[in-house]
Scaffold this motif. Structure first.
Motif, PDB file in Angstrom:
ATOM      1  N   LEU A 110       0.787  -1.129  -0.007  1.00  0.00           N
ATOM      2  CA  LEU A 110       0.173   0.064  -0.129  1.00  0.00           C
ATOM      3  C   LEU A 110       0.849   1.221   0.013  1.00  0.00           C
ATOM      4  O   LEU A 110       0.506   2.398  -0.839  1.00  0.00           O
ATOM      5  CB  LEU A 110      -0.979  -0.102   1.155  1.00  0.00           C
ATOM      6  N   GLU A 111       1.774   1.339   0.687  1.00  0.00           N
ATOM      7  CA  GLU A 111       2.738   2.275   1.002  1.00  0.00           C
ATOM      8  C   GLU A 111       3.547   2.486  -0.468  1.00  0.00           C
ATOM      9  O   GLU A 111       3.505   3.776  -1.105  1.00  0.00           O
ATOM     10  CB  GLU A 111       3.551   2.367   2.051  1.00  0.00           C
TER      11      GLU A 111
ATOM     12  N   TRP B  28       2.381   1.685  -3.490  1.00  0.00           N
ATOM     13  CA  TRP B  28       1.489   2.137  -4.338  1.00  0.00           C
ATOM     14  C   TRP B  28       0.972   3.280  -4.321  1.00  0.00           C
ATOM     15  O   TRP B  28       1.052   4.155  -5.356  1.00  0.00           O
ATOM     16  CB  TRP B  28       0.479   0.989  -4.308  1.00  0.00           C
ATOM     17  N   ASN B  29       0.737   3.845  -3.203  1.00  0.00           N
ATOM     18  CA  ASN B  29       0.366   5.153  -3.030  1.00  0.00           C
ATOM     19  C   ASN B  29       1.453   6.041  -3.317  1.00  0.00           C
ATOM     20  O   ASN B  29       1.132   7.436  -3.761  1.00  0.00           O
ATOM     21  CB  ASN B  29      -0.231   5.383  -1.442  1.00  0.00           C
ATOM     22  N   GLU B  30       2.720   6.008  -2.823  1.00  0.00           N
ATOM     23  CA  GLU B  30       3.724   6.756  -3.403  1.00  0.00           C
ATOM     24  C   GLU B  30       3.835   6.984  -4.810  1.00  0.00           C
ATOM     25  O   GLU B  30       4.290   7.919  -5.202  1.00  0.00           O
ATOM     26  CB  GLU B  30       5.116   6.433  -2.784  1.00  0.00           C
TER      27      GLU B  30
ATOM     28  N   GLU C  91       1.155   9.051  -6.310  1.00  0.00           N
ATOM     29  CA  GLU C  91       1.654  10.621  -6.122  1.00  0.00           C
ATOM     30  C   GLU C  91       2.545  11.042  -7.101  1.00  0.00           C
ATOM     31  O   GLU C  91       2.158  12.052  -7.589  1.00  0.00           O
ATOM     32  CB  GLU C  91       1.865  10.894  -4.640  1.00  0.00           C
TER      33      GLU C  91
ATOM     34  N   LYS D 215      -5.897   9.749  -6.775  1.00  0.00           N
ATOM     35  CA  LYS D 215      -6.496   8.933  -6.284  1.00  0.00           C
ATOM     36  C   LYS D 215      -5.510   8.372  -5.005  1.00  0.00           C
ATOM     37  O   LYS D 215      -4.354   8.407  -5.368  1.00  0.00           O
ATOM     38  CB  LYS D 215      -7.034   7.614  -7.151  1.00  0.00           C
ATOM     39  N   THR D 216      -5.829   8.070  -3.820  1.00  0.00           N
ATOM     40  CA  THR D 216      -5.127   7.539  -2.636  1.00  0.00           C
ATOM     41  C   THR D 216      -5.955   6.332  -2.598  1.00  0.00           C
ATOM     42  O   THR D 216      -7.025   6.177  -2.209  1.00  0.00           O
ATOM     43  CB  THR D 216      -5.294   8.244  -1.595  1.00  0.00           C
ATOM     44  N   LEU D 217      -5.070   5.095  -2.340  1.00  0.00           N
ATOM     45  CA  LEU D 217      -5.553   3.965  -2.182  1.00  0.00           C
ATOM     46  C   LEU D 217      -5.865   3.504  -0.600  1.00  0.00           C
ATOM     47  O   LEU D 217      -4.857   4.046   0.238  1.00  0.00           O
ATOM     48  CB  LEU D 217      -4.673   2.651  -2.696  1.00  0.00           C
ATOM     49  N   THR D 218      -6.510   2.565  -0.192  1.00  0.00           N
ATOM     50  CA  THR D 218      -6.742   2.051   0.995  1.00  0.00           C
ATOM     51  C   THR D 218      -6.173   0.617   1.067  1.00  0.00           C
ATOM     52  O   THR D 218      -6.162   0.075  -0.061  1.00  0.00           O
ATOM     53  CB  THR D 218      -8.339   2.120   1.461  1.00  0.00           C
TER      54      THR D 218
ATOM     55  N   SER E 122       5.841   1.788  -9.354  1.00  0.00           N
ATOM     56  CA  SER E 122       5.302   0.840  -8.225  1.00  0.00           C
ATOM     57  C   SER E 122       5.967  -0.564  -8.151  1.00  0.00           C
ATOM     58  O   SER E 122       6.256  -0.954  -7.176  1.00  0.00           O
ATOM     59  CB  SER E 122       3.655   0.562  -8.666  1.00  0.00           C
TER      60      SER E 122
END
Length: 205
Positions: free
Chosen positions: A20-21, A23-25, A28, A34-37, A72
């Motif tokens: 998750l960390e 992919w969100n980086e 950005e 979009k920001t993933l949960t 990613s």
């Protein structure tokens, strides 16, 4: 039976926080809004890249998605190598026991470098004979299972996984399927089911 072939995410370990960390980086840096949960990532574990795009990133342009995939993949492997994930209970002990009787393999729907990072962090590569993934071959999971079996002269094996995609892949490869019910997916059809990893010793130990 001479071999056991494993899925990775949701079967041997949980790396959701690390993935998750990364992919969100990557999102950005790709210019995506979009920001993933954690639940977003959990919902696509075990899927191939094009399936993940359809489910999570239909809003991204081709260029944004290309950049996201590159970033990613790089970040995920680096983060996993550095931080690892959470092995499920008794994985190390059970793999050690099983490897004395069977040849063990990993076939996962991940990018090239991910399984190597898993090996590097947890030092479990000594228990496995070979591995494969679509990031290296471009093949489906079922085809990669068959590829691993062919090049290692595997005659009789089972596949252990936690999702419907894993069941489909095992069926395509002509193997019995062991459903890891503690993992990420819900599967209705299986040949064997385990609620804890150590139950593999009851089945095959």
């Amino acid at each position: 039976m001479d071999s056991i072939i494993f899925d990775l995410d949701g079967t041997l370990w949980d790396s959701l926080d690390t993935v998750l960390e990364a992919w969100n980086e990557a999102l950005e840096e790709s210019g995506a809004e979009k920001t993933l949960t954690k639940e977003d990532v959990r919902g696509v574990m075990g899927l191939q890249a094009h399936e993940i795009r359809e489910k999570l990133f239909p809003h991204l342009s081709d260029e944004q998605h290309r950049k996201f995939e590159e970033l990613s993949s790089e970040l995920e492997s680096a983060y996993v190598r550095k931080r690892g994930g959470q092995l499920f209970d008794d994985v190390e002990h059970v793999l050690e026991q099983l490897s004395q009787k069977y040849n063990l393999y990993i076939v996962s729907n991940c990018q090239d470098g991910y399984i190597e990072s898993f090996y590097a962090y947890h030092k479990l590569d000594e228990h496995f004979v070979d591995f494969e993934n679509p990031g290296r071959t471009g093949l489906s999971k079922g085809e990669n299972i068959q590829l691993v079996m062919e090049r290692n002269n595997v005659e009789r094996a089972v596949y252990v996984g936690d999702t419907k995609g894993d069941h489909k892949a095992a069926k395509e490869a002509g193997l019995p399927f062991v459903y890891a019910a503690y993992g990420f997916g819900d599967v209705d059809e299986f040949d064997y089911v385990i609620d804890e990893f150590k139950e593999l010793l009851n089945l095959f130990g």
